[in-house]
Design an enzyme around this catalytic site. Sequence first.
Site, PDB file in Angstrom:
ATOM      1  N   ASP A 197      17.528  19.168  49.537  1.00  0.00           N
ATOM      2  CA  ASP A 197      17.682  18.461  48.258  1.00  0.00           C
ATOM      3  C   ASP A 197      16.358  17.937  47.728  1.00  0.00           C
ATOM      4  O   ASP A 197      16.169  17.794  46.525  1.00  0.00           O
ATOM      5  CB  ASP A 197      18.622  17.263  48.437  1.00  0.00           C
ATOM      6  CG  ASP A 197      20.057  17.595  48.086  1.00  0.00           C
ATOM      7  OD1 ASP A 197      20.390  18.790  48.037  1.00  0.00           O
ATOM      8  OD2 ASP A 197      20.842  16.656  47.871  1.00  0.00           O
ATOM      9  N   GLY A 237      26.787  12.702  37.945  1.00  0.00           N
ATOM     10  CA  GLY A 237      28.060  12.754  38.646  1.00  0.00           C
ATOM     11  C   GLY A 237      28.344  11.366  39.182  1.00  0.00           C
ATOM     12  O   GLY A 237      27.901  10.368  38.607  1.00  0.00           O
ATOM     13  N   GLU A 274      28.593  17.159  32.295  1.00  0.00           N
ATOM     14  CA  GLU A 274      29.216  18.344  31.701  1.00  0.00           C
ATOM     15  C   GLU A 274      30.466  18.019  30.892  1.00  0.00           C
ATOM     16  O   GLU A 274      30.805  18.746  29.956  1.00  0.00           O
ATOM     17  CB  GLU A 274      29.580  19.345  32.806  1.00  0.00           C
ATOM     18  CG  GLU A 274      28.378  19.946  33.515  1.00  0.00           C
ATOM     19  CD  GLU A 274      28.775  20.753  34.741  1.00  0.00           C
ATOM     20  OE1 GLU A 274      29.908  21.282  34.754  1.00  0.00           O
ATOM     21  OE2 GLU A 274      27.973  20.841  35.688  1.00  0.00           O
TER      22      GLU A 274
END
Length: 397
Positions: A149, A211, A334
Amino acid sequence: MALALVLNSGSSSIKFQLVNPENSAIDEPYVSGLVEQIGEPNGRIVLKVEGEKYTLETPIADHSEGLNLAFDLMDQHNCGPSQLEITAVGHRVVHGGILFSAPELITDEIVEMIRDLIPLAPLHNPANVDGIDVARKILPDVPHVAVFDTGFFHSLPPAAALYAINKDVAAEHGIRRYGFHGTSHEFVSKRVVEILEKPTEEINTITFHLGNGASMAAVQGGRAVDTSMGMTPLAGLVMGTRSGDIDPGIVFHLSRTAGMSIDEIDNLLNKKSGVKGLSGVNDFRELREMIDNNDQDAWSAYNIYIHQLRRYLGSYMVALGRVDTIVFTAGVGENAQFVREDALAGLEMYGIEIDPERNALPNDGPRLISTDASQVKVFVIPTNEELAIARYAVKFA
């Protein structure tokens, strides 16, 4: 059909996908699944194969048993390792420290190096190592690849990467900005360049990965030059349950005046803060309903959330000097059109103008949401970290 197995091992769960690396970004994986409640009597495996869903409920003692049971369930439905050609296994590893700037072919030595980084990611790297150990035993004859990551952010310049604390203490204890969600930020920043059909070095992008965990990045000509998360994923934006940036003195204040231990403060800031700590919920659909019902705590949480997005946006506009594109991705980025609208509201003087009709369209693949007159092109691009990991993994096959 040659496939890559992608594993994301958590402390009590394993997410897995069988991915065709040749897929487009919006194609569904051939197989996806979740092993959950590892170590609990109510363990469960959920398997999805080309739209069909299968469930197995059984106690799962550990990661080894969980992955073996998942493979058995896949075999029962003709999509297991014994029936399919798995050419490589890609492992998501949260923290690569300063050691890993790119995906690595996993060897015993690499596993030990990842294990040595556990103090930097005590909640994540131990589970990542467990997943690697188990998968290498079950599938010993294919290459296993670690994708970090933190890797994308090795390009951060020192001014962005280093903290203003004693340099000897920082060096001894590995204290610096590492950044996270790097696979996602890299994926969508590359995707927008493909969409624009321009050379990578000509495009400067600000990416919003929003998120439950959330971060932003400034990407200059394909290289990350700043990001909101820091040494840990706790820093930066207000998140679902994490505080994001706070005055470090708050930690000392809580210790001295409330008698809270380090572990209690850690739990407070990581699991009981952010949008949930302010409003009681961390699902933005619920938050929106509360706002529509004029819940003042929800309004306050939302305003603080948006304020922090805009602070980082302004900072990255200055850092880049010229912004060509802005990209929103991940669950909130999104799907929550109101977040995108409010994050970029009133910025027409800076060449940023959202088209309300485009912004309101459902999430169905990459799409432009700015007006034709907007100098900065604003996109919603679904992230696909599993596809990115699969593509890295097969390069070692």
